[in-house]
Design a protein around this motif. Structure first.
Motif, PDB file in Angstrom:
ATOM      1  N   MET A  31       1.311   7.397  -2.174  1.00 11.84           N
ATOM      2  CA  MET A  31       0.470   7.221  -1.004  1.00 11.84           C
ATOM      3  C   MET A  31       1.293   6.761   0.182  1.00 11.84           C
ATOM      4  O   MET A  31       2.278   6.054   0.027  1.00 11.84           O
ATOM      5  CB  MET A  31      -0.623   6.209  -1.322  1.00 11.84           C
ATOM      6  N   ALA A  32       0.879   7.192   1.367  1.00 14.33           N
ATOM      7  CA  ALA A  32       1.590   6.829   2.588  1.00 14.33           C
ATOM      8  C   ALA A  32       0.719   5.908   3.436  1.00 14.33           C
ATOM      9  O   ALA A  32      -0.484   6.142   3.590  1.00 14.33           O
ATOM     10  CB  ALA A  32       1.934   8.082   3.378  1.00 14.33           C
ATOM     11  N   TYR A  33       1.339   4.873   3.964  1.00 15.68           N
ATOM     12  CA  TYR A  33       0.645   3.908   4.805  1.00 15.68           C
ATOM     13  C   TYR A  33       1.443   3.717   6.088  1.00 15.68           C
ATOM     14  O   TYR A  33       2.669   3.632   6.042  1.00 15.68           O
ATOM     15  CB  TYR A  33       0.516   2.552   4.085  1.00 15.68           C
ATOM     16  N   THR A  34       0.755   3.619   7.217  1.00 17.57           N
ATOM     17  CA  THR A  34       1.450   3.377   8.474  1.00 17.57           C
ATOM     18  C   THR A  34       1.840   1.914   8.599  1.00 17.57           C
ATOM     19  O   THR A  34       2.827   1.588   9.228  1.00 17.57           O
ATOM     20  CB  THR A  34       0.575   3.775   9.681  1.00 17.57           C
ATOM     21  N   ASN A  35       1.071   1.040   7.984  1.00 16.59           N
ATOM     22  CA  ASN A  35       1.333  -0.385   8.049  1.00 16.59           C
ATOM     23  C   ASN A  35       1.693  -0.882   6.644  1.00 16.59           C
ATOM     24  O   ASN A  35       0.899  -0.742   5.712  1.00 16.59           O
ATOM     25  CB  ASN A  35       0.087  -1.114   8.567  1.00 16.59           C
ATOM     26  N   MET A  45       1.629  -3.769   5.486  1.00 17.42           N
ATOM     27  CA  MET A  45       0.673  -4.775   5.029  1.00 17.42           C
ATOM     28  C   MET A  45      -0.539  -4.118   4.373  1.00 17.42           C
ATOM     29  O   MET A  45      -1.126  -4.685   3.456  1.00 17.42           O
ATOM     30  CB  MET A  45       0.250  -5.671   6.190  1.00 17.42           C
ATOM     31  N   ASP A  46      -0.906  -2.922   4.827  1.00 17.40           N
ATOM     32  CA  ASP A  46      -2.000  -2.183   4.194  1.00 17.40           C
ATOM     33  C   ASP A  46      -1.633  -1.820   2.763  1.00 17.40           C
ATOM     34  O   ASP A  46      -2.455  -1.900   1.856  1.00 17.40           O
ATOM     35  CB  ASP A  46      -2.332  -0.923   4.986  1.00 17.40           C
ATOM     36  N   ARG A  47      -0.383  -1.414   2.571  1.00 16.91           N
ATOM     37  CA  ARG A  47       0.095  -1.079   1.224  1.00 16.91           C
ATOM     38  C   ARG A  47      -0.015  -2.309   0.319  1.00 16.91           C
ATOM     39  O   ARG A  47      -0.493  -2.224  -0.806  1.00 16.91           O
ATOM     40  CB  ARG A  47       1.538  -0.593   1.280  1.00 16.91           C
ATOM     41  N   ASP A  48       0.415  -3.453   0.821  1.00 14.74           N
ATOM     42  CA  ASP A  48       0.352  -4.692   0.034  1.00 14.74           C
ATOM     43  C   ASP A  48      -1.087  -5.065  -0.297  1.00 14.74           C
ATOM     44  O   ASP A  48      -1.387  -5.476  -1.418  1.00 14.74           O
ATOM     45  CB  ASP A  48       1.020  -5.841   0.785  1.00 14.74           C
ATOM     46  N   ASP A  49      -1.980  -4.923   0.684  1.00 17.27           N
ATOM     47  CA  ASP A  49      -3.386  -5.249   0.448  1.00 17.27           C
ATOM     48  C   ASP A  49      -4.001  -4.331  -0.601  1.00 17.27           C
ATOM     49  O   ASP A  49      -4.757  -4.782  -1.464  1.00 17.27           O
ATOM     50  CB  ASP A  49      -4.186  -5.158   1.751  1.00 17.27           C
ATOM     51  N   CYS A  50      -3.685  -3.041  -0.533  1.00 18.00           N
ATOM     52  CA  CYS A  50      -4.215  -2.093  -1.519  1.00 18.00           C
ATOM     53  C   CYS A  50      -3.663  -2.388  -2.911  1.00 18.00           C
ATOM     54  O   CYS A  50      -4.392  -2.329  -3.907  1.00 18.00           O
ATOM     55  CB  CYS A  50      -3.893  -0.666  -1.102  1.00 18.00           C
TER      56      CYS A  50
END
Length: 124
Positions: free
Chosen positions: A46-50, A52-57
């Protein structure tokens, strides 16, 4: 020796750890490691721009897995990998949707565009 899947987690090892954890009454450190490996490898796709979003998910998926690890019923299925992968995938999607909803609700502005009165202004 169980053959690991592409994610590095094998059904046989998961099943063994689930059974030993249920017998012991609490999740084993090895089962936690296997679930972390499963989520980590799933997140690579999965690709995340932020970041922190990756960490939260990731954290949302781990929290859901740690809450539901005991729900796998080995009498109904012998495929814990699919069971836990589905829980993780749904938790990641749920967390991502919550993050996107928050970003829309609370429009995040760069500091340079927020004035002292709290209203958005054109940046110079």
């Amino acid at each position: 020796m169980p053959r690991p899947s592409k994610s590095g987690v094998s059904n046989e090892e998961l099943l063994f750890e689930i059974n030993s954890s249920k017998t012991g009454g609490e999740i084993s450190p090895r089962l936690v490691e296997l679930l972390m490996l499963l989520v980590t490898n799933m997140m690579k796709k999965m690709a995340y721009t932020n970041p922190m979003d990756r960490d939260d998910c990731y954290q949302g998926a781990m929290l859901k897995l740690l809450r539901k690890w005991h729900l796998f019923n080995e009498t109904k299925s012998n495929n814990p990998f699919a069971f836990y992968s589905q829980i993780a995938k749904m938790a990641i999607a749920e967390e991502f949707n919550n993050l996107q909803e928050q970003k829309v609700r609370y429009k995040i502005l760069p500091i340079s565009r927020v004035a002292e009165d709290g209203k958005e202004h054109e940046s110079i």
